[in-house]
Design an enzyme around this catalytic site. Structure first.
Site, PDB file in Angstrom:
ATOM      1  CG  PHE A 176      43.017   3.922  31.723  1.00  0.00           C
ATOM      2  CD1 PHE A 176      42.888   2.943  30.922  1.00  0.00           C
ATOM      3  CD2 PHE A 176      42.937   5.344  31.380  1.00  0.00           C
ATOM      4  CE1 PHE A 176      42.517   3.423  29.738  1.00  0.00           C
ATOM      5  CE2 PHE A 176      42.869   5.816  30.027  1.00  0.00           C
ATOM      6  CZ  PHE A 176      42.540   4.785  29.159  1.00  0.00           C
ATOM      7  CE  LYS A 182      47.331   7.266  41.920  1.00  0.00           C
ATOM      8  NZ  LYS A 182      45.849   7.043  41.423  1.00  0.00           N
ATOM      9  CD  GLU A 216      41.712   7.160  39.861  1.00  0.00           C
ATOM     10  OE1 GLU A 216      43.080   7.087  39.589  1.00  0.00           O
ATOM     11  OE2 GLU A 216      41.454   8.280  39.706  1.00  0.00           O
ATOM     12  CB  SER A 257      46.353  12.973  30.743  1.00  0.00           C
ATOM     13  OG  SER A 257      46.108  13.490  32.280  1.00  0.00           O
ATOM     14  CB  CYS A 271      51.248   7.129  25.467  1.00  0.00           C
ATOM     15  SG  CYS A 271      52.652   6.067  25.428  1.00  0.00           S
ATOM     16  CD  GLU A 279      46.529  11.296  24.754  1.00  0.00           C
ATOM     17  OE1 GLU A 279      46.339  11.886  25.797  1.00  0.00           O
ATOM     18  OE2 GLU A 279      47.216  10.416  24.697  1.00  0.00           O
TER      19      GLU A 279
HETATM   20  P1  NAD Z   1      45.181  10.530  33.987  1.00  0.00           P
HETATM   21  O1  NAD Z   1      46.534  11.687  33.770  1.00  0.00           O
HETATM   22  O2  NAD Z   1      43.930  10.692  34.153  1.00  0.00           O
HETATM   23  O3  NAD Z   1      45.708   9.564  35.233  1.00  0.00           O
HETATM   24  C1  NAD Z   1      47.073   9.199  35.447  1.00  0.00           C
HETATM   25  C2  NAD Z   1      47.300   9.182  37.081  1.00  0.00           C
HETATM   26  O4  NAD Z   1      47.141  10.578  37.684  1.00  0.00           O
HETATM   27  C3  NAD Z   1      46.243   8.324  37.780  1.00  0.00           C
HETATM   28  O5  NAD Z   1      47.116   7.593  38.610  1.00  0.00           O
HETATM   29  C4  NAD Z   1      45.297   9.194  38.451  1.00  0.00           C
HETATM   30  O6  NAD Z   1      44.744   8.664  39.732  1.00  0.00           O
HETATM   31  C5  NAD Z   1      46.030  10.322  38.700  1.00  0.00           C
HETATM   32  N1  NAD Z   1      45.087  11.557  38.408  1.00  0.00           N
HETATM   33  C6  NAD Z   1      44.075  11.680  37.694  1.00  0.00           C
HETATM   34  N2  NAD Z   1      43.712  13.038  37.958  1.00  0.00           N
HETATM   35  C7  NAD Z   1      44.527  13.773  38.806  1.00  0.00           C
HETATM   36  C8  NAD Z   1      44.543  15.075  39.412  1.00  0.00           C
HETATM   37  N3  NAD Z   1      43.658  16.035  39.113  1.00  0.00           N
HETATM   38  N4  NAD Z   1      45.700  15.371  40.121  1.00  0.00           N
HETATM   39  C9  NAD Z   1      46.509  14.241  40.593  1.00  0.00           C
HETATM   40  N5  NAD Z   1      46.323  13.168  40.157  1.00  0.00           N
HETATM   41  C10 NAD Z   1      45.573  12.773  39.200  1.00  0.00           C
HETATM   42  O7  NAD Z   1      45.851   9.529  32.654  1.00  0.00           O
HETATM   43  P2  NAD Z   1      44.904   8.154  32.392  1.00  0.00           P
HETATM   44  O8  NAD Z   1      43.729   8.528  31.820  1.00  0.00           O
HETATM   45  O9  NAD Z   1      45.007   7.142  33.343  1.00  0.00           O
HETATM   46  O10 NAD Z   1      45.897   7.700  31.199  1.00  0.00           O
HETATM   47  C11 NAD Z   1      45.646   8.001  29.939  1.00  0.00           C
HETATM   48  C12 NAD Z   1      46.662   9.125  29.680  1.00  0.00           C
HETATM   49  O11 NAD Z   1      48.062   8.377  29.950  1.00  0.00           O
HETATM   50  C13 NAD Z   1      46.705   9.467  28.131  1.00  0.00           C
HETATM   51  O12 NAD Z   1      46.733  10.794  28.115  1.00  0.00           O
HETATM   52  C14 NAD Z   1      47.988   8.827  27.687  1.00  0.00           C
HETATM   53  O13 NAD Z   1      48.650   9.207  26.484  1.00  0.00           O
HETATM   54  C15 NAD Z   1      48.847   9.030  28.750  1.00  0.00           C
HETATM   55  N6  NAD Z   1      49.877   8.031  28.791  1.00  0.00           N
HETATM   56  C16 NAD Z   1      51.085   8.425  28.201  1.00  0.00           C
HETATM   57  C17 NAD Z   1      52.393   7.651  28.488  1.00  0.00           C
HETATM   58  C18 NAD Z   1      53.778   7.881  28.054  1.00  0.00           C
HETATM   59  O14 NAD Z   1      54.648   7.247  28.159  1.00  0.00           O
HETATM   60  N7  NAD Z   1      53.751   9.350  27.441  1.00  0.00           N
HETATM   61  C19 NAD Z   1      52.231   6.054  28.629  1.00  0.00           C
HETATM   62  C20 NAD Z   1      50.990   5.756  28.980  1.00  0.00           C
HETATM   63  C21 NAD Z   1      49.665   6.565  29.331  1.00  0.00           C
END
Ligand code: NAD
Length: 497
Positions: free
Chosen positions: A162, A186, A189, A239, A294, A388
């Site tokens: 997000f 994708k 959401e 994450s 991140c 985090e």
């Molecule tokens: P998230 O892991 O909750 O969601 C990421 C994606 O995974 C979304 O598209 C979501 O729909 C999907 N998802 C969520 N739960 C799921 C599940 N149980 N099974 C399968 N798919 C699922 O992350 P977020 O809250 O959207 O974003 C923040 C996180 O992203 C932070 O941890 C941040 O550090 C990380 N991030 C990392 C980088 C990097 O380059 N390392 C860059 C941007 C964000």
């Protein structure tokens, strides 16, 4: 995307966004399940996002597979023409896109605009791929050549988080497509609106139908992507917990995968650091995008007496004000999680120097705000030092030596970024060598490599080989075809024939 606009208070224009899937060049209506989208700025309703199933994914993969032969048959030089036009569209629509990002993500307009500027840079890099990839050919015997062509994989998928609704998608979309793949994207959401605009603008730039598709959804669709036989590669950003799930599931299904996870970035501050520059840099790193980067500074390790620098950091932090130069966090749950980390650290003995809890923005009482928070005397065993937080919170630990500070940094499970603030070249060099992170900053608090240098962390911040952007991404989105050619019957091959 359907947008219904109504006037709010006679001044601002507020819209309802009917987010759709985008399959084969068409926006497709509804699915059985959907999710409400809220603006984190004030908690108001923005619209609904469909939560897709395998039925929609099958349709998207079918459309992408149908588009692949013609798209991959074009020369790369032809494919980039579309991205030159797309780049111009990004520039023309900079304000509109920035407002959209602000609305659904909650970051400030300037931060949203910086996102688009970075997307432009990423698109420019993709436009340079034909030049970068020219020529891997050699005459290996007289009249005999070996050459390497990097061929696309087919239908690939990209799954986004997000926190950067526009920039993170551009880590993958331009490169993967210019290299000849067709994509299922994708979006998160939580912020799906911007992605619909990306699809509209790619179409306007001339991208053929089916080359880029969007399937919205949550866990169910991500798992379906990892399982789908028609998808060759999966890239994921999010994450660490979910990155592990996606990496394991996609590779278990024999797909190529790259999954970027979360972070806990340490900044080491030495007593010789330039006080003013360090304070403003550390504060910007921890509070920018409300700490939801991140690459954000999350833990700071002060070596020796750095009290004057900490005082300046506190002064800088107080100048960052929610609703003025600080955006919201993404949700009420995120606000509660961040505030819980602060409260628990305080209860465990840490000292809250600047307290951002219970922030309210006048006129936006329904929004999700946390003001910058600076906590001193955190110890490495506290949750706020290890996990985090993903909010505008700086946890300061103290150490007596650089070696101890590096030990704290090395002790983190994550390894996205680390930085050192010092004017001593030897100290900087030691941190560059010994910090266990993929991206290092010397007097830079958000050390995001600029194109063509690639982006990616170490340890639990990334699973898979290579990085997601820059030169490194070429290997991820392509496979090498090696051809040996004898041009004339009389040419001599010196072995194997
Ligand atoms: P998230 O892991 O909750 O969601 C990421 C994606 O995974 C979304 O598209 C979501 O729909 C999907 N998802 C969520 N739960 C799921 C599940 N149980 N099974 C399968 N798919 C699922 O992350 P977020 O809250 O959207 O974003 C923040 C996180 O992203 C932070 O941890 C941040 O550090 C990380 N991030 C990392 C980088 C990097 O380059 N390392 C860059 C941007 C964000």
């Amino acid at each position: 995307m359907t947008i219904m606009t109504e006037s709010v208070s006679g001044t601002v224009s507020k819209s309802t966004y009917d987010v759709k899937n985008y399959i084969g060049g068409q926006f497709i209506n509804g699915t059985e399940r959907s999710l409400e989208i809220l603006s984190p700025i004030d908690g108001t309703h923005l619209g609904h996002v469909p939560l897709s199933t395998t039925t929609e994914l099958d349709a998207a993969v079918t459309a992408a597979s149908a588009a692949f032969p013609a798209w991959s048959a074009k020369t790369m030089k032809d494919r980039v023409q579309i991205f030159y036009r797309y780049r111009t569209l990004l520039e023309q629509h900079m304000t509109e896109l920035s407002e959209l990002i602000q609305l659904e993500n909650g970051k400030t307009f300037d931060e949203a605009r910086a996102e688009i500027e970075k997307s432009i840079e990423l698109t420019e890099f993709a436009c340079s791929l034909p030049q970068m990839m020219a020529g891997e050919i050699m005459e290996v015997s007289r009249g005999v050549e070996c050459r390497i062509d990097q061929k696309p994989l087919g239908v690939v998928a990209s799954i986004a988080p997000f926190n950067f609704p526009h920039m993170v998608p551009h880590w993958t979309i331009p490169n993967a497509l210019v290299l000849g793949n067709c994509m299922i994207f994708k979006p998160s959401e939580v912020v799906p609106i911007t992605a619909n605009r990306i699809a509209e603008m790619l179409k306007e730039a001339g991208l053929p139908d089916g080359v880029f598709n969007i399937v919205n959804g949550d866990r169910e669709i991500v798992e379906a992507i990892c399982d789908h036989d028609g998808i060759e590669a999966v890239s994921f950003v999010g994450s660490t917990r979910i990155a592990k799930v996606v990496y394991r599931r996609a590779t278990n299904n024999l797909k190529r995968a790259l999954a970027l996870g979360g972070a806990k970035n340490h900044l080491i501050v030495m007593p010789d650091a330039h006080p003013e520059m360090t304070a403003s840099n550390v504060t910007a790193s921890m509070s920018g995008c409300a700490g939801q980067r991140c690459m954000a500074a999350s833990a700071m390790v002060g070596v020796g007496n750095i009290d004057p620098i900490i005082e300046r950091i506190c002064d800088e932090a107080r100048k960052v004000v929610p609703g003025i130069n600080l955006g919201s966090v993404i949700s009420q749950a995120a606000k509660q999680r961040i505030e819980r980390y602060i409260t628990e650290a305080e209860a465990a003995g840490a000292k809250v120097l600047v307290d951002g809890r219970n922030a309210v923005v006048h006129g936006k009482e329904g929004g999700f705000y946390v003001a910058p928070t600076v906590i001193d005397h955190v110890t490495p065993d506290m949750a706020i030092a290890q996990e985090e937080v993903f909010g505008p919170v700086l946890a300061i630990m103290r150490s007596n030596s650089l070696d101890d500070a590096l030990q704290i940094e090395n002790g983190s499970d994550y390894g996205n970024a680390a930085a050192v603030f010092t004017q001593n070249g030897g100290i900087a060099r030691q941190v560059m060598e010994q910090a266990s992170a993929g991206m290092i900053g010397v007097n830079i608090g958000v050390p995001v490599p600029r194109e063509p240098f690639s982006f990616g962390g170490w340890n639990e911040s990334k699973f898979g080989v290579g990085d997601i952007t820059g030169v490194s991404s070429i290997e991820f989105w392509t496979q090498r075809k090696k051809t040996s050619i004898k041009w004339n019957p009389e040419s001599r091959t010196n072995w194997m024939s």
